[in-house]
Design an enzyme around this catalytic site. Structure first.
Site, short mmCIF file in Angstrom:
data_model
loop_
_atom_site.label_atom_id
_atom_site.label_comp_id
_atom_site.label_asym_id
_atom_site.label_seq_id
_atom_site.Cartn_x
_atom_site.Cartn_y
_atom_site.Cartn_z
N ASP A 1 41.36 41.05 37.56
CA ASP A 1 40.73 39.81 37.89
C ASP A 1 41.33 39.02 39.48
OD1 ASP A 1 39.55 40.04 35.61
OD2 ASP A 1 40.92 38.66 34.42
N ASP B 1 45.40 45.21 40.33
CA ASP B 1 45.25 44.10 39.08
C ASP B 1 43.57 44.01 38.96
OD1 ASP B 1 45.56 41.89 37.71
OD2 ASP B 1 44.84 40.63 39.39
N ASN C 1 46.62 41.50 32.85
CA ASN C 1 47.02 40.92 31.90
C ASN C 1 45.63 40.48 31.23
OD1 ASN C 1 49.70 41.16 32.25
ND2 ASN C 1 49.94 39.11 33.26
N ARG D 1 53.53 42.32 29.66
CA ARG D 1 52.63 41.18 30.54
C ARG D 1 53.44 41.27 31.75
NH1 ARG D 1 49.25 37.39 30.11
NH2 ARG D 1 49.63 35.46 31.16
#
Length: 185
Positions: free
Chosen positions: A8, A6, A50, A99
């Protein structure tokens, strides 16, 4: 091995607010070096992120590209390489299939690498959505306590992901240390 990260809260600092420009994008100390060390050890690195800020009008794809170019330049300067970045630009209400916690981003990554499955890959994230997507996509889910990770960890005991064995590390650097020392892998 394929390592899916991922973005962030795993690679860059994240406090829950949208990161809307390359100037606002700041790596977590040690994360860029961790990515480079993974690459130097022969692992392939992909990102699944995302980015609903695009659909919300907070930034556009050009600005997202600038953030990713900054990330890639920093990783390359440290001796590593991001092999592929998959992102979901949609709003949560759009009901897309990419998402997270859905597996569309992971399917993009699987297709990019011409893999029949993601069995044996690792998904590193700081949120339940990351862990659920990784597990559903066939990856080993790994939680880091950076970003939203501490909050996610608090809720995992009360609401575990059925069937998943989630390993937990303080941050991407600690995960990389453990993986490269073969501790627990």
């Amino acid at each position: 091995m394929l390592i899916i990260l991922d973005r962030d809260g795993v690679i860059n600092e994240y406090d829950g607010n949208y990161i809307c420009s390359a100037d606002e994008w700041h790596p977590i100390p040690g994360s860029i070096d961790a990515v480079a060390r993974l690459c130097s050890a022969g692992h392939r690195v992909a990102i699944a992120t995302n980015q609903s800020g695009i659909a919300r009008g907070y930034y556009d794809t050009d600005e997202l590209d600038a953030m990713h170019e900054k990330l890639e330049r920093m990783v390359e300067a440290a001796g590593g390489c991001i092999d592929f970045i998959a992102y979901c630009p949609h709003h949560p209400d759009d009901h897309c299939d990419c998402r997270k916690p859905l597996t569309g981003l992971l399917e993009q990554i699987r297709s990019h690498f011409h893999l029949t499955s993601l069995q044996g890959a690792i998904m590193v994230g700081d949120s339940r959505k990351d862990l659920e997507a990784g597990f559903a996509g066939g990856c080993q889910p790994v939680l880091v306590r950076s970003g939203n990770g501490k909050e996610t960890e608090r809720h995992l005991d009360a609401r575990p992901i059925p069937g998943a064995r989630v390993t937990i590390y303080d941050n991407l650097s600690a995960f990389t240390d453990a993986l490269l020392s073969a501790e627990g892998w």
